[in-house]
Motif scaffolding. Sequence first.
Motif: not given
Length: 178
Positions: A87-102
């Motif tokens: 019955k559990y509905q998970f809507d979204r996982f939000v991962y905060f990364s960084s512009s440092m990946v560029y």
Amino acid sequence: IKESFTDFRKQRFPSLKNIIIERCDTSNYKALSEILNKYKPNYIYHTAALPLAKVSNLNNEEAKISSVDSTVNIIDAINLLKNSNQKYQFDRFVYFSSSMVYGDFKSSSVSEESQKNPKDAYGIMKLAGEVVTEGLCKLHNIPYTIIRPSALYGERCISRRVGQIFIESALHNKEIFI
């Protein structure tokens, strides 16, 4: 520590009454799973990381734990909860990364498709967290979003850079100047 976060929320964001802040060592899978089972959240905003690139460069193992291992544990805990409770509905996982990946920007602007070329441990670990997020969320059919802010954010940010100023102004219904 939980009380200090509650006080922080009340002081800085009084309109956010329905937000529950729980502190947990995300390397402790059991504690993490217990929190998810207790609240059954629809959204998780994963902002964990060492707060400064200099700290990550000096503490690679801790940087990996906060950006990579913690991400694996959270996504695995979401998947376990989804599979154990139909019955559990998970809507979204939000991962905060960084512009440092560029790494160093090669032009005046970047897009999601721009080449990623992190130049330090912080950017490397945040990019690894993105790979883990994308791979495990696809594997477990968990909706996800990856965000790459270009400045620190959060209650412990001491730099008061533009991102934090804009977020705080918006939450307090203040005018935002660009």
